[in-house]
Design a protein around this motif. Structure first.
Motif, mmCIF file in Angstrom:
data_model
loop_
_atom_site.group_PDB
_atom_site.id
_atom_site.type_symbol
_atom_site.label_atom_id
_atom_site.label_comp_id
_atom_site.label_asym_id
_atom_site.label_seq_id
_atom_site.Cartn_x
_atom_site.Cartn_y
_atom_site.Cartn_z
ATOM 1 N N HIS A 1 20.502 21.098 8.275
ATOM 2 C CA HIS A 1 20.997 19.727 8.104
ATOM 3 C C HIS A 1 22.153 19.410 9.046
ATOM 4 N N GLY A 2 22.461 20.318 9.959
ATOM 5 C CA GLY A 2 23.460 20.042 10.976
ATOM 6 C C GLY A 2 24.898 20.213 10.548
ATOM 7 N N ALA A 3 25.131 20.885 9.404
ATOM 8 C CA ALA A 3 26.498 21.078 8.934
ATOM 9 C C ALA A 3 27.134 22.349 9.486
ATOM 10 N N LEU A 4 26.309 23.349 9.805
ATOM 11 C CA LEU A 4 26.799 24.610 10.344
ATOM 12 C C LEU A 4 26.126 24.919 11.670
ATOM 13 N N ALA A 5 26.888 25.588 12.549
ATOM 14 C CA ALA A 5 26.334 26.106 13.798
ATOM 15 C C ALA A 5 26.118 27.603 13.632
ATOM 16 N N PRO A 6 24.955 28.128 13.992
ATOM 17 C CA PRO A 6 24.661 29.539 13.737
ATOM 18 C C PRO A 6 25.543 30.468 14.570
ATOM 19 N N PRO A 7 25.983 31.590 13.989
ATOM 20 C CA PRO A 7 26.762 32.569 14.747
ATOM 21 C C PRO A 7 25.852 33.374 15.671
ATOM 22 N N PRO A 8 26.400 33.960 16.724
ATOM 23 C CA PRO A 8 25.567 34.738 17.664
ATOM 24 C C PRO A 8 24.856 35.910 17.011
ATOM 25 N N VAL A 9 25.440 36.474 15.949
ATOM 26 C CA VAL A 9 24.855 37.658 15.309
ATOM 27 C C VAL A 9 23.903 37.293 14.176
ATOM 28 N N GLY A 10 23.700 36.004 13.927
ATOM 29 C CA GLY A 10 22.834 35.595 12.828
ATOM 30 C C GLY A 10 23.599 35.473 11.517
ATOM 31 N N TRP A 11 22.895 35.017 10.485
ATOM 32 C CA TRP A 11 23.549 34.716 9.219
ATOM 33 C C TRP A 11 23.675 35.911 8.278
ATOM 34 N N ALA A 12 22.974 36.996 8.525
ATOM 35 C CA ALA A 12 22.979 38.115 7.573
ATOM 36 C C ALA A 12 24.387 38.642 7.285
ATOM 37 N N PRO A 13 25.226 38.905 8.297
ATOM 38 C CA PRO A 13 26.573 39.402 7.996
ATOM 39 C C PRO A 13 27.421 38.385 7.224
ATOM 40 N N VAL A 14 27.225 37.111 7.515
ATOM 41 C CA VAL A 14 27.980 36.075 6.812
ATOM 42 C C VAL A 14 27.547 36.017 5.350
ATOM 43 N N ALA A 15 26.248 36.101 5.115
ATOM 44 C CA ALA A 15 25.737 36.103 3.743
ATOM 45 C C ALA A 15 26.314 37.268 2.952
ATOM 46 N N THR A 16 26.395 38.428 3.589
ATOM 47 C CA THR A 16 26.968 39.598 2.918
ATOM 48 C C THR A 16 28.430 39.376 2.571
ATOM 49 N N CYS A 17 29.191 38.791 3.480
ATOM 50 C CA CYS A 17 30.608 38.509 3.218
ATOM 51 C C CYS A 17 30.771 37.545 2.048
ATOM 52 N N THR B 1 31.459 25.774 10.711
ATOM 53 C CA THR B 1 31.296 24.367 10.373
ATOM 54 C C THR B 1 31.371 23.509 11.631
ATOM 55 N N VAL B 2 30.459 22.560 11.754
ATOM 56 C CA VAL B 2 30.455 21.687 12.934
ATOM 57 C C VAL B 2 31.692 20.806 12.919
ATOM 58 N N ALA B 3 32.069 20.326 14.093
ATOM 59 C CA ALA B 3 33.318 19.584 14.247
ATOM 60 C C ALA B 3 33.413 18.397 13.290
ATOM 61 N N ALA B 4 32.296 17.721 13.054
ATOM 62 C CA ALA B 4 32.312 16.518 12.224
ATOM 63 C C ALA B 4 32.688 16.807 10.776
ATOM 64 N N GLN B 5 32.522 18.049 10.341
ATOM 65 C CA GLN B 5 32.825 18.375 8.937
ATOM 66 C C GLN B 5 33.989 19.350 8.787
ATOM 67 N N GLN B 6 34.590 19.760 9.887
ATOM 68 C CA GLN B 6 35.663 20.750 9.801
ATOM 69 C C GLN B 6 36.877 20.215 9.052
ATOM 70 N N ALA B 7 37.279 18.980 9.348
ATOM 71 C CA ALA B 7 38.458 18.418 8.686
ATOM 72 C C ALA B 7 38.220 18.278 7.183
ATOM 73 N N HIS B 8 37.020 17.849 6.823
ATOM 74 C CA HIS B 8 36.703 17.690 5.405
ATOM 75 C C HIS B 8 36.708 19.043 4.693
ATOM 76 N N LEU B 9 36.137 20.054 5.330
ATOM 77 C CA LEU B 9 36.143 21.395 4.750
ATOM 78 C C LEU B 9 37.568 21.887 4.554
ATOM 79 N N ALA B 10 38.410 21.688 5.571
ATOM 80 C CA ALA B 10 39.804 22.134 5.476
ATOM 81 C C ALA B 10 40.527 21.441 4.324
ATOM 82 N N ARG B 11 40.272 20.150 4.141
ATOM 83 C CA ARG B 11 40.910 19.418 3.035
ATOM 84 C C ARG B 11 40.452 19.955 1.684
ATOM 85 N N LEU B 12 39.167 20.242 1.566
ATOM 86 C CA LEU B 12 38.647 20.777 0.309
ATOM 87 C C LEU B 12 39.282 22.131 -0.022
#
Length: 227
Positions: free
Chosen positions: A140-156, A201-212
């Motif tokens: 849905h365009g809210a996140l940009a994928p990391p170079p290593v893929g999502w598996a390590p992020v999911a584990t964290c 988080t993509v630039a358009a949602q970074q400020a909102h995420l930080a506020r939350l």
């Protein structure tokens, strides 16, 4: 004509009281005799329904798994930061409801093989759900994928969900897991997990995420200070 409610079955009352005692004092600190005394029933009546303490633990854990099901099923519907916040907060609330598991997880696993297998399955389900969440946010365009893929992020994310209560306990061992701390602990826990999404988080949602993250962390900390 007033309809009288049917009395709760003894097994349900036992599980309800056991969960409350386990959550407050930790499973190792609660004997079956203490549970029976809390309910004003005989130990024999308790043993009739649950012959061993592990039967209580395993039944309560099955309840936890059932409570997780509707939350995990919604992972693929998360499309933005607000959705992610609600999803993660819901997971944290379920973990809080059954916090005795995470309070004494290593000890419980060391002597309960059935629970060991169940927890491993739950960890895998949580990990799969986190990957689904991350992929949905990417789609849905809210996140940009990391170079290593999502598996390590999911584990964290899963590590944070499983062990954030230990962190809460360290901060205030005498009161952290008391029922009156439910709301502020959940706010902080969800904020911790949501914050892990910040680097992707993509630039358009970074400020909102930080506020939350900042807002809910401050609210949780303020409530802890007030408590």
């Amino acid at each position: 004509m007033t309809t009288r409610k049917a009395p709760r079955r003894t097994a349900e009352r036992i599980l309800e009281s056991t969960l409350a005692l386990f959550n407050r004092f930790g499973e190792p600190g609660v004997s079956t005799n203490a549970i029976a005394a809390e309910l004003s029933i005989s130990p024999g009546n308790l043993y009739y329904h649950f012959p061993a303490k592990d039967d209580l633990v395993n039944t309560l854990y099955n309840q936890y798994e059932q409570a997780l099901n509707p939350v995990l099923a919604a992972a693929g519907d998360v499309s933005n930061v607000d959705d992610a916040w609600f999803f993660l907060h819901s997971l944290v609330e379920v973990n809080w409801q059954y916090r005795f598991v995470f309070r004494n997880l290593n000890e419980l696993l060391s002597r309960n093989r059935q629970l060991e297998n169940s927890v491993q399955e739950t960890i895998q389900r949580l990990t799969d759900s986190m990957r689904t969440l991350l992929l949905s946010l990417q789609r849905h365009g809210a996140l940009a994928p990391p170079p290593v893929g999502w598996a390590p992020v999911a584990t964290c994310l899963v590590v944070m969900l499983v062990y954030w209560l230990s962190y809460e306990y360290v901060q205030s061992p005498r009161t952290a897991l008391e029922e009156h701390n439910a709301q502020n602990a959940a706010l902080r826990g969800a904020a911790h997990v949501l914050g892990l999404l910040a680097p992707y988080t993509v630039a358009a949602q970074q400020a909102h995420l930080a506020r939350l993250v900042e807002g809910y962390t401050q609210q949780g900390n303020a409530e802890r200070s007030a408590g």
